[in-house]
Design a protein around this motif. Structure first.
Motif, PDB file in Angstrom:
ATOM      1  N   UNK A 115      61.755 124.445  32.806  1.00 38.64           N
ATOM      2  CA  UNK A 115      60.707 123.919  33.669  1.00 38.64           C
ATOM      3  C   UNK A 115      60.769 122.410  33.829  1.00 38.64           C
ATOM      4  N   UNK A 116      60.958 121.681  32.749  1.00 39.07           N
ATOM      5  CA  UNK A 116      60.886 120.224  32.786  1.00 39.07           C
ATOM      6  C   UNK A 116      62.282 119.630  32.932  1.00 39.07           C
ATOM      7  N   UNK A 117      62.687 119.363  34.165  1.00 33.29           N
ATOM      8  CA  UNK A 117      64.023 118.837  34.431  1.00 33.29           C
ATOM      9  C   UNK A 117      63.919 117.361  34.760  1.00 33.29           C
ATOM     10  N   UNK A 118      64.452 116.528  33.866  1.00 37.43           N
ATOM     11  CA  UNK A 118      64.386 115.071  34.045  1.00 37.43           C
ATOM     12  C   UNK A 118      65.690 114.507  34.593  1.00 37.43           C
ATOM     13  N   UNK A 119      66.816 115.088  34.171  1.00 38.77           N
ATOM     14  CA  UNK A 119      68.130 114.664  34.644  1.00 38.77           C
ATOM     15  C   UNK A 119      69.024 115.886  34.657  1.00 38.77           C
ATOM     16  N   UNK A 156      70.516 119.947  31.407  1.00 34.66           N
ATOM     17  CA  UNK A 156      69.370 119.103  31.704  1.00 34.66           C
ATOM     18  C   UNK A 156      68.762 118.557  30.416  1.00 34.66           C
ATOM     19  N   UNK A 157      68.078 117.439  30.552  1.00 34.64           N
ATOM     20  CA  UNK A 157      67.430 116.761  29.433  1.00 34.64           C
ATOM     21  C   UNK A 157      67.100 115.344  29.847  1.00 34.64           C
ATOM     22  N   UNK A 158      66.852 114.493  28.862  1.00 28.32           N
ATOM     23  CA  UNK A 158      66.627 113.073  29.141  1.00 28.32           C
ATOM     24  C   UNK A 158      67.945 112.454  29.632  1.00 28.32           C
ATOM     25  N   UNK A 159      67.849 111.422  30.437  1.00 27.27           N
ATOM     26  CA  UNK A 159      69.026 110.821  31.064  1.00 27.27           C
ATOM     27  C   UNK A 159      70.097 110.441  30.042  1.00 27.27           C
ATOM     28  N   UNK A 160      69.726 109.735  28.985  1.00 26.54           N
ATOM     29  CA  UNK A 160      70.715 109.293  27.993  1.00 26.54           C
ATOM     30  C   UNK A 160      71.388 110.482  27.315  1.00 26.54           C
ATOM     31  N   UNK A 161      70.618 111.507  27.014  1.00 25.86           N
ATOM     32  CA  UNK A 161      71.187 112.706  26.384  1.00 25.86           C
ATOM     33  C   UNK A 161      72.126 113.432  27.327  1.00 25.86           C
ATOM     34  N   UNK A 186      76.279 112.917  36.787  1.00 26.39           N
ATOM     35  CA  UNK A 186      74.941 112.835  36.184  1.00 26.39           C
ATOM     36  C   UNK A 186      73.978 112.393  37.279  1.00 26.39           C
ATOM     37  N   UNK A 187      72.886 113.137  37.440  1.00 20.13           N
ATOM     38  CA  UNK A 187      71.849 112.816  38.424  1.00 20.13           C
ATOM     39  C   UNK A 187      70.578 112.496  37.638  1.00 20.13           C
ATOM     40  N   UNK A 188      70.193 111.200  37.556  1.00 21.20           N
ATOM     41  CA  UNK A 188      69.066 110.796  36.713  1.00 21.20           C
ATOM     42  C   UNK A 188      67.713 111.404  37.078  1.00 21.20           C
ATOM     43  N   UNK A 189      67.320 111.407  38.310  1.00 19.86           N
ATOM     44  CA  UNK A 189      66.021 111.951  38.714  1.00 19.86           C
ATOM     45  C   UNK A 189      66.248 112.850  39.925  1.00 19.86           C
TER      46      UNK A 189
END
Length: 182
Positions: free
Chosen positions: A92-96, A141-146, A169-172
């Motif tokens: 559900x929560x896709x940040x990057x 998917x996860x936090x950008x740095x991860x 990698x697509x940040x947002x």
């Protein structure tokens, strides 16, 4: 729970089917997938204990000889990998988003497993050469740095085999893109 998997990928369907048989007969393994992929390749994905998988994969490679495209044995596969192959990971929560694209099924599964183990990411899906000309890709998917760390680690695995096509990698990611991937 499956802890170890192995895969052999062949350029010949007939040879792949014969190798699936010898792989099943060589050691106490379970065939998870034995099927054709594009463009006319054949994959055999097995599970079991590490030594049985190694024996079975070796038997498939030996019999398959020049028809072997790629193979692997992953002793401790990440538990999220097999559900992602079947498309069962609904996040559900896709940040990057991180995408790794390869020329073989085997290199993609290895890359995805390494990526997931390298960073705090989850695989959204693994698309294994069905209907896309033999290419394979994963989206994590996860936090950008991860995601960046995971994509670097995973793509290095495929690159070492000479089978990496591209990494992104697509940040947002846009909401429209996220919806199109589900």
């Amino acid at each position: 729970m499956i802890h170890a998997i192995g895969l052999v990928e062949f350029t010949s369907i007939a040879q792949g089917i014969e190798c699936a048989d010898i792989m099943a007969k060589t050691a106490d393994v379970n065939i998870l997938v034995a099927k054709t992929t594009c463009p006319g390749k054949y994959i055999v994905l097995i599970s079991g204990d590490v030594s049985a998988i190694q024996q079975s994969v070796n038997a498939g490679i030996e019999l398959g000889a020049e028809t072997v495209v790629d193979s692997f044995v992953i002793p401790n596969v990440h538990p999220s990998i097999l559900p992602a192959i079947s498309g069962a990971n609904l996040l559900k929560d896709i940040k990057a988003l991180g995408i790794i694209e390869t020329y073989s099924v085997a290199s993609l599964i290895e890359a995805a497993d390494s990526a997931v183990k390298a960073g705090d990411v989850e695989p959204l899906l693994l698309h294994l050469a069905f209907g896309i000309g033999g290419k394979s890709y994963t989206i994590v998917t996860g936090e950008v740095a991860s995601v960046k760390a995971a994509v670097e680690t995973g793509s290095a695995v495929a690159s070492a085999k000479g089978l990496l096509i591209r990494k992104v990698v697509i940040p947002r990611p846009s909401k429209q893109l996220i919806e199109s991937l589900r």
